[in-house]
Design a protein around this motif. Sequence first.
Motif: not given
Ligand code: TYD
Length: 220
Positions: A15, A19, A53, A57, A73, A77, A99, A104, A107-108, A163, A165
């Motif tokens: 983040d 991007k 979303r 969030f 997620f 997708r 993204r 995934s 992050y996950q 966001s 995270f």
């Molecule tokens: P977003 O507000 O779209 O902003 P950015 O991509 O600019 O950070 O936030 C998406 C958030 O979701 C980001 O912290 C990453 C997270 N994410 C996952 O944890 N797993 C996933 O599969 C995807 C697509 C995103």
Amino acid sequence: MRDKQGYLISFEGLDGAGKTTQVELLARWLDSTERSYIQTREPGGTPLGGEIRQLLFHRPELTITPLAEAFLFQADRAQHFATVILPALAAGKVVITDRCFDSSLAYQGAARGVGAELVKHLSLIAIQDRVPDLTILLDLDATKVRERTDHAQDHSGQRGQRSRFDAESEQFHQRLRAEFLALARAEPERIKVIDASRAPELIHREIVALVEWLFRDGAL
Ligand code: TYD
């Protein structure tokens, strides 16, 4: 030999790595070509994704577990690929997504500890095995990312809900970065690492060179 489908280009990174700016710049560049394209994102590229979303969030009281989060997620997708991405590719369009499944995995799968194997398996089901042709990894030091996100506002202009995270520790972001770089090392043909600490225009030029290469040769 490549079939006559369109091209799928994904942008990945922490983040705050820039991007959104680069997706916009690439879209403007595509406007200047004959190519027809769509610009989309995960999560939230469909009406269902928009609802997911919101859950992810903006509903902290739900205390979603890492595994449940991983499934959410993937649900986003699956809907995104089935109703937006795959039809656009079949129509011969270029798809730019902010993204995709590498997020995934990082992050996950890694940072949240759900496990790489499970997340990869679920991702491949969700994308119906259609991996991106080119993935641009905007790589930035975790401390720089923090500085940028601390000054940023989210897309709706709100502070404090940027966001899921943003509030995580620097260690979490370092783990993420390491994971993204490991993914790139494992698939150097598909995932191109771009130094995101430089001026946006320089980064854009490098991305355009990669995309032109992709269009010319059908693969990297
Ligand atoms: P977003 O507000 O779209 O902003 P950015 O991509 O600019 O950070 O936030 C998406 C958030 O979701 C980001 O912290 C990453 C997270 N994410 C996952 O944890 N797993 C996933 O599969 C995807 C697509 C995103």
